[in-house]
Every structure is written in structure tokens, then in C-alpha cells.
Design an enzyme around this catalytic site. Structure first.
Site, mmCIF file in Angstrom:
data_model
loop_
_atom_site.group_PDB
_atom_site.id
_atom_site.type_symbol
_atom_site.label_atom_id
_atom_site.label_comp_id
_atom_site.label_asym_id
_atom_site.label_seq_id
_atom_site.Cartn_x
_atom_site.Cartn_y
_atom_site.Cartn_z
ATOM 1 C CG HIS A 190 -2.671 6.296 5.576
ATOM 2 N ND1 HIS A 190 -3.177 5.303 4.800
ATOM 3 C CD2 HIS A 190 -1.546 6.741 4.962
ATOM 4 C CE1 HIS A 190 -2.402 5.159 3.734
ATOM 5 N NE2 HIS A 190 -1.412 6.016 3.809
ATOM 6 C CD GLU A 200 1.537 2.688 -3.344
ATOM 7 O OE1 GLU A 200 1.648 2.724 -2.108
ATOM 8 O OE2 GLU A 200 1.030 3.627 -3.992
ATOM 9 C CG ASP A 223 -0.630 0.810 0.034
ATOM 10 O OD1 ASP A 223 -1.569 0.311 0.671
ATOM 11 O OD2 ASP A 223 -0.492 2.025 -0.138
ATOM 12 C CB CYS A 264 8.730 6.732 0.640
ATOM 13 S SG CYS A 264 7.398 6.139 -0.386
HETATM 14 C C1 PEP Z 1 3.304 3.036 1.182
HETATM 15 O O1 PEP Z 1 2.306 2.460 0.754
HETATM 16 O O2 PEP Z 1 4.302 2.449 1.609
HETATM 17 C C2 PEP Z 1 3.341 4.516 1.234
HETATM 18 C C3 PEP Z 1 4.434 5.148 1.570
HETATM 19 O O3 PEP Z 1 2.204 5.190 0.956
HETATM 20 P P1 PEP Z 1 0.959 5.318 1.950
HETATM 21 O O4 PEP Z 1 1.395 4.842 3.314
HETATM 22 O O5 PEP Z 1 0.536 6.738 1.948
HETATM 23 O O6 PEP Z 1 -0.055 4.419 1.331
HETATM 24 MG MG MG Z 2 0.804 3.518 -0.366
#
Ligand code: PEP
Ligand code: MG
Length: 587
Positions: free
Chosen positions: A196, A438, A462, A509
Site C-alpha cells: 500500500h 482477491e 491480493d 481494480c
Molecule cells: C487488491 O487487492 O487488488 C486491491 C485493489 O485492494 P488493496 O490493494 O487495497 O488490497
Molecule cells: Mg486487496
């Protein structure tokens, strides 16, 4: 691996976010705790050393009292009050004083020795409550230690110079505090691909190199740095010719970015006329401006946890309504997908959940945390339902791993609706409900899950982590973090096909959607809804405008005959070389 040329040193890490910056280093030594030294103290100096320790305890305690005063933590106040007691606890306080005088060693070393002993002792006790208190002891001793070693708890937002930050680690919340006009870029020892921290850096368009190993101990304050975020390289005290070469590269990169951004208002349409829906992922409401500037047709993912991480307490329902409403009104009439709280994993906040887990990514994260803490979940759901009365909202639940979880979520959602009805509040309960796909078990159960929801959002960040068994924040396994791995591709295809069969919408996403090299495969599968870091939208649009949707479908069939990531990647590089964006590689 590091290389040194007389006068200059190169440190290699992982690309956190693209771009180049050149400037002076500013060391953020949050983990000064790890750098402490042991030295002997003469008998005559023991009382002074004990006084030094006592002073540090008093300062840490005073700081802590101020934090308690300034927060409205409800039941979580207990945790902080426990810390107040621990500052003067016999086990930590008394034993450290005893160790200074018995071992005749400096206060830092004595404190470390004692806190390690206490930690080991608590961990052996067969009582979960006491085991969980280990974290409290570590936090209290870290606070005292930072006063002993003189390390200040620097707030990133207070740094007032045009510098490049060098830190052992920066949490996603630290990174979101970066003030763009002051900080040119950053470098960390820890961190991996699509952590993140890297996602926040990309959205800020600030070059960064993560997972550099020992940058924070090899670099000194005011060293001149070149940070090449695209290649994951840091050059320390560059020689004149290197500096010159990178100044040219920086100018080329900026010209390239400006060129791409100029066309960001054009539609994302393929050569054979298929229109794609490109949306933005955001972490803070303030990012809406950049999402719009970059041509986003809505917010495909609002990671709501950053507000919680920054506040260091749980926001109230009205506070959430106010924030979400701001966002919805700014985006109207475009859709906004609000994802419920996804804390823990690599987004930990000890104020919110002080329990230390051995494997946080596999722990009480996201919807698991929310289902265990129903009040917090209901507060957020009520805020989302209320804001849905003002705009085009979709509700997204992270980390669903089985059908039971979505059934439980729906039950809590009904409770939230019931409460709002009783309170006579204005809200809209007819909002699409979606889940993140995910976790591999969700891919396998995609058809069954699809019968309970209105849409899927594929979270490859994920999905790659969980299917390849690699921690997305761990630099040592970053080489295995590959979106084009055939196993990952098969899972995306399975999810897409399940959604098609059951007639529900599917969006991607994950960060995968923001890298041009992955676009031919995603289009080839049939995906037309992509949400990404705003900064990536212009380059993805350009890529899409050069592609043929039908041809991508045909090529994808060929990809499934290939067995390795390298073969797949080479195939795409060859097939799409005319339209893939130009990338400077390291010489
Ligand atoms: C993902 O896991 O791809 C996602 C978009 O969520 P995050 O990156 O916040 O875990
Ligand atoms: Mg995620």
C-alpha cells in the site's frame, strides 16, 4: 546488490512508483531503536544513567498523556490507559533500573534487555489476553527508547524542506501525509511490489524505491541522491557525468508524461470501436481532483481505511457521511464505489487494533475484522447508505473468502437499514452490492458467490499475494510478484467467465489494470471496466486507443498455450511493441 564507484554508490531496490528525482537526503529514523549500542557505565556514573532513564520515562509518559487527552477513543481508551500504567511497571521500569546498576550498562541496552525478557516471558504464558499484552509492552518500551536515543517521532507532514526521504520503513498512512510541494521522492529499506505504500506513492506521482535493504544506514543526511523510481535504483553522491545523464532522463520523463497527459480527456476506445470504462482508485477524498484531471469516469475503488489510519480513532457516522458526501458530490453523476474498511494486513494501526498477529495478511483483516466488530461495521454501512441518497454509490466488501461471509455481511447490512429506518434518516438502500475477488477460494466459488451479489471487483494485488503465497510487502519475494503469471491469468479468466455466466458486472481494480503491458490480456479476456491509480489512466488510455479488441481476444487464446510468465511477457512485448510505451532501461 550495491556497487561503488569512487565518489558514488548505487543501491538497488524495487520500483515503488515511476519517475526520477534528484535532491538531498533526509533520514527519517523511525527505527532508531534498532541502532542502539551497548556501552559500559562506571560505578560513579550509574546514578546519572538511572536519572537519564527516569527522565526518558517521564517524557514518554507526558507525551502519552497528551495523546490520551487529545483523542476520543471510547472503549479503546483502556488500551492507552494500560500503557500509562506500564510506564512505571515494576517489570519494565524497576528491572531496567536494576539492570543498569547491576550490569553497569547504558540505559538503552538495559531497557532492551529487560523488554526482550518480559516479551519472551509473556509469550510463554498460556493465556491469550496476556499474550496480547506483549504488544503493549513493546510499544511502551519503544516510546521510552525513542526518548533515550533522542530520536524524534517525526511527523512527515511537518517536514519543511525540499528533500528526498530515506526511511527504514514508511507505513501507507505515513506516505499519505507527504506534502508534494516539499518532498521530492522517497526511499525505504523495506516494502515490496504493490504494497500500500507503493500504491499511495503512485497516486502522489512521487518517485520512490522500496525494498532497498540498507539504504537508511548507508545514506547520510544531505547526501545527494538520484532516485530512479522506474528502475528501482538509488545513486548516492553521483559523479558529474551520472548527474548529467539523469538530468537529461528526468527532462525526457517529464516531457513524456506531459505528452501522455495532454490526451487524457480523449475517450478510451479501441481501434475497432469498443469503449472501455476507466475509473480511478483513490485513498483520500482530496485525490478526486487528480482522478478527474486524469480523465477518470468515476471512482472504481475508494479505499476508505486511510481516513481511519490518519485519524487514529474510529470516525463517527456523521463524520463519515460528511467525507463521503463531499466525494460523491464532486464526482456526480459518475459512480463512486465505496469499499468498506480494509484494515490490518499491511495497513495496521495500533490505536485501532493493538493485537500483534504472526501473519497479518492471513489474519483478522478487512471484512473479517468488520464482522468481529459489528458496531464499527454498522456505523460505516449506515454512513454509506445515507450518502447513497445523494449520488451514484456502489458498496464493495473486501476479502470475501466464502459464501457464509457474504450472507453475514447482508445480515449486518439489513440491521443497518433497520436502524436508519427507526432513526428516520434519509438514505437509499437500493445500491449495488459487490465483493472483491482477491482470495483464491473466492475465485473457485465465483459462480456461487455471484448469485448473492451485483458485481465483482477483481483485486489482483491480493489475488497475486494469496495465490502465489508471497507477502506483497516483502522485498525478498518481490521477484515472484508477477501479474502475468499463468496461474493468475487463469484465475482472472475464471472470475470473468463466472460473472458473465451469472450475468453480473465485473471490474478489475488491482494495480495490474494500471500497467500497459497487462492491457492486451485483460481486453482479451473481455474486461471493459478497469479501475486504477489515477496517475496511470492517461497511459492506459493511450495504449487502449492503439489496440484492436477482437485481435486481443484471439491473441489471448495463444497465451494459454504458454507455460511461464517470461514466455507470456515476451509474447506481449513482441506482439504489441509498436504501441507499448517507451521505457528507459538502465545501462
Ligand atoms: C487488491 O487487492 O487488488 C486491491 C485493489 O485492494 P488493496 O490493494 O487495497 O488490497
Ligand atoms: Mg486487496
Amino acid at each position: 546488490m550495491n556497487e561503488t564507484r569512487p565518489g558514488q554508490m548505487t543501491i538497488r531496490g524495487i520500483s515503488g512508483s515511476p519517475g526520477i528525482c534528484i535532491g538531498k537526503a533526509y533520514i527519517v529514523d523511525r527505527e532508531g531503536v534498532n541502532l542502539i549500542k551497548r556501552y559500559p557505565v562506571s560505578e560513579a556514573m550509574v546514578p546519572a544513567e538511572i536519572d537519564r532513564f527516569k527522565n526518558a520515562v517521564t517524557k514518554a509518559k507526558n507525551d502519552h498523556a497528551k495523546v490520551i487527552e487529545s483523542l476520543d477513543l471510547g472503549e479503546n481508551l483502556n488500551i492507552l490507559e494500560t500503557h500509562m500504567v506500564l510506564f512505571k511497571d515494576k517489570m519494565l521500569y524497576g528491572k531496567t533500573i536494576e539492570t543498569i546498576s547491576q550490569d553497569r550498562i547504558n540505559a538503552e541496552w538495559a531497557l532492551r534487555k529487560v523488554s526482550r525478557k518480559v516479551k519472551a516471558m509473556f509469550q510463554q504464558i498460556d493465556d491469550q489476553y496476556l499474550k496480547d499484552r506483549v504488544n503493549d509492552i513493546v510499544q511502551v518500551s519503544d516510546k521510552i527508547m525513542s526518548h533515550l536515543v533522542g530520536a524524534q517521532d517525526i511527523q512527515i507532514r511537518d517536514i519543511n524542506k525540499r528533500v528526498i526521504l530515506v526511511a527504514h520503513d514508511l507505513s501507507p498512512a505515513d506516505t499519505s501525509q507527504i506534502q508534494l510541494e516539499r518532498i521530492k521522492g522517497f526511499v525505504t529499506d523495506r516494502g515490496g511490489k504493490n504494497s500500500h505504500t507503493s500504491i499511495v506513492a503512485k497516486s502522489l506521482k512521487i518517485p520512490s524505491v522500496l525494498g532497498s535493504g540498507r539504504a537508511s544506514v548507508s545514506i547520510n543526511n544531505d547526501d545527494i541522491l538520484i532516485v530512479d523510481g522506474s528502475s528501482g535504483i538509488i545513486i548516492v553522491n553521483p559523479e558529474e557525468d551520472t548527474l548529467f545523464k539523469y538530468e537529461e532522463r528526468l527532462a525526457r520523463f517529464e516531457a513524456y508524461r506531459a505528452d501522455i497527459e495532454r490526451d487524457s480527456h480523449l475517450p478510451a476506445v479501441t481501434r475497432d470501436g469498443v469503449i472501455l470504462n476507466l475509473m480511478a482508485n483513490i485513498e483520500l477524498v482530496e485525490e478526486v481532483v487528480s482522478a478527474k484531471d486524469n480523465g477518470a469516469k468515476g471512482i472504481g475503488l475508494f479505499r476508505t481505511e486511510f481516513l481511519y489510519l490518519d485519524l487514529k480513532r474510529f470516525p463517527t457516522e456523521d463524520e463519515l457521511v460528511q467525507k463521503y458526501k463531499e466525494l460523491v458530490e464532486l464526482m456526480n453523476p459518475e459512480p463512486v464505489t465505496i469499499r468498506t474498511l480494509d484494515i490490518n494486513g499491511d495497513k495496521v494501526n495500533p490505536y485501532i487494533d493493538p493485537v500483534e498477529e504472526a501473519n497479518p495478511a492471513l489474519g483478522l483483516r478487512a471484512v473479517r475484522f468488520c464482522l468481529e466488530n459489528e458496531n464499527i461495521f454498522i456505523t460505516q454501512l449506515k454512513a454509506i447508505l445515507r450518502v447513497a441518497a445523494f449520488g451514484n454509490i456502489k458498496l464493495l466488501i473486501p476479502m470475501i473468502s466464502c459464501v457464509e461471509e457474504i450472507i453475514r455481511v447482508k445480515a449486518v447490512l439489513n440491521k443497518a437499514i433497520f436502524e436508519l429506518e427507526n432513526e428516520d434518516k434519509i438514505f437509499n438502500k437500493d445500491i449495488p452490492l459487490g465483493i472483491m475477488i482477491e482470495v483464491p477460494s473466492a475465485v473457485i466459488m465465483a459462480e456461487e458467490l455471484a448469485t448473492h451479489v451485483d458485481f465483482f471487483s477483481i483485486g489482483t494485488n491480493d489475488l497475486i499475494q494469496y495465490s502465489m503465497a508471497i507477502d506483497r510487502s516483502n522485498r525478498r519475494v518481490a521477484h515472484l510478484y508477477q501479474a502475468l503469471n499463468p496461474a493468475v491469468l487463469k484465475m482472472i479468466k475464471m472470475t470473468y467467465d463466472a460473472a458473465q455466466k451469472k450475468g453480473i458486472e465485473v471490474v478489475m481494480c488491482g494495480e495490474m489494470a494500471g500497467d500497459p503491458v497487462n492491457i492486451p490480456v485483460l481486453l482479451g479476456f473481455g474486461l471493459t471496466n478497469l479501475s486504477m491509480n489515477s496517475a496511470s489512466i492517461p497511459v492506459i488510455k493511450k495504449m487502449i486507443r492503439g489496440m484492436d479488441f477482437n485481435l486481443a481476444g484471439k491473441n489471448t487464446k495463444k497465451l494459454f498455450e504458454l507455460q511461464t510468465t517470461e514466455e507470456i511477457s515476451t509474447f506481449i512485448q513482441e506482439e504489441y511493441k509498436e504501441i507499448l510505451p517507451y521505457r528507459e532501461t538502465e545501462e
